[in-house]
Write a protein that holds these residues in place. Structure first.
Motif: not given
Length: 413
Positions: A191-198, A241-257
């Protein structure tokens, strides 16, 4: 190019991994053709590193990669590591410059430099490039592949390398069509999802603080557990929210959602003090400005545009009251929100905003030592189409170079 190699190889996709695969196969003497759906190759490279092209990172390690099996990267990275990558580009004319966190950029600070030298090399060694060539179907019969284009053109060859990218940044030509090609050839797609994303957040005050930037720490929480954490420039936007730290952690957020679990973002605007230390700091600060209004007393310490929102979110009803009327409970709540401001994550921005694709072709069906399909002999994969994605900072381009090199080399032997 003294080698004589009768193999006819088609590379589907002229991005970073596709160009590297084409070069690698051609160095072995094979006849190589890139089929690129865009009017030109390498479009996505021009957008990398904010137009500067962060083309690798000296700290490459498996811990910076994700997927069902991140260890899959070892085969390609052993075949074409960071040192070989930098040497390869230096030979082509790119002078590397190592910056913070090991990021490597061309001295010219232009992504176009990287594309220019790759194009020069492709032309120099005789790689055939066909643009406006959108592959709609690939068939395998005995030892030959047939590639059918959207406009009806047909090509036949001995080997095929799928380097179509993922679904991130569709304006670059990556619309996920490569996954359909792989699926039709029998491959499973994780399954695909957006990563390094706001990240999109719940709240009705983001328009007030849109554009406010600060250096802080961001964490993704599930319950009390911290799943991802990063520090750096964080930027509020009208959606969240955006910015490099947000992009870095966005994958985990996406997995939870994706798993229908609650995802919480914790932001520490002040991350160099504990809450108790900050309470003491504020107490001392407020003692020196007893007559000032509470909101004005924060000027010089916190971004002015953040102050009214922060104080209201901290439960302070009258932000204009004199500091002398502030209670210890008020100070505690202010210190708490500055060190531990929490938001419900409602989603991520979509594919046009994402830098990479999480998920892709299941790596358990691909040989990590050759990039060849375990299901279809003569079919190879490289780059973002595979279920491998890296952190920000040059890791995804290094994967493109390494996997492309190995796919090209293996397919031409």
């Amino acid at each position: 190019m003294s080698k004589i190699n009768p193999l006819k190889i088609y590379v589907v996709g002229g991005g970073a991994s596709g160009m590297m695969a084409a070069l690698s196969a051609r160095y072995n003497g094979a006849g190589v053709t890139i089929l690129e759906r865009n009017p030109r190759v390498g479009k996505k490279i021009l957008a990398t590193g904010n137009g500067r092209c962060n083309f690798t990172n000296i700290n490459v390690d498996v811990k910076y990669y994700h997927g069902q099996n991140p260890e899959f990267i070892y085969g390609a990275l052993s075949a074409f590591d960071v040192s070989r990558t930098m040497g390869f580009f230096e030979k082509l004319g790119i002078v590397p410059r190592v910056e913070d966190a090991g990021k490597v950029f061309p001295m010219s600070d232009q992504a176009s430099s990287v594309l220019d030298v790759l194009l020069y090399e492709l032309n120099r060694i005789g790689v055939n490039i066909i643009c406006n060539a959108f592959v709609k179907e690939i068939r395998k019969t005995k030892n030959e592949f047939t590639l059918v284009l959207e406009d009806g053109r047909i090509f036949e060859g001995d080997r095929v390398i799928l380097a179509c990218g993922g679904k991130a940044m569709p304006s670059s030509g990556s619309d996920g069509s490569g996954f359909d090609l792989a699926k039709n050839l029998g491959h499973k797609i994780v399954d695909i999802s957006p990563a390094l994303v706001q990240l999109k957040l719940a709240g009705d005050f983001f328009k007030q603080i849109e554009g406010v930037k600060f250096v802080g720490t961001a964490e993704v929480l599930s319950g009390k557990k911290v799943l991802a954490k990063d520090k750096g420039d964080i930027l509020f936007a009208n959606y969240g929210v955006s910015g490099p730290p947000i992009l870095q952690i966005s994958r985990k957020a996406g997995e939870l959602l994706k798993a229908n679990k609650e995802a919480v973002l914790k932001i520490s605007i002040i991350d160099n003090m504990t809450q108790k230390e900050l309470e003491r700091f504020l107490e001392k600060r407020f003692k020196n400005m007893q007559e000032k209004s509470l909101d004005f007393s924060m000027v010089g310490f916190v971004n002015k545009r953040l102050i009214p929102v922060l104080l209201k979110q901290a439960g302070i009803k009258d932000i204009k009251k004199p500091v002398r009327e502030l209670s210890s409970a008020d100070r505690q709540r202010i210190a708490n929100i500055l060190t531990d401001w929490r938001f419900k994550i409602t989603g991520t921005k979509s594919w046009p905003s994402a830098q990479v694709t999480a998920g892709g072709v299941d790596t358990s069906q691909v040989d990590p030592l050759t990039m060849e399909s375990a299901l279809v002999k003569g079919l190879y994969f490289c780059g973002e189409i595979l279920d491998i994605d890296g952190a920000c900072g040059g890791f995804n381009l290094q994967w493109a170079w390494s996997s492309g090199y190995l796919a090209g080399k293996s397919s031409s032997m």
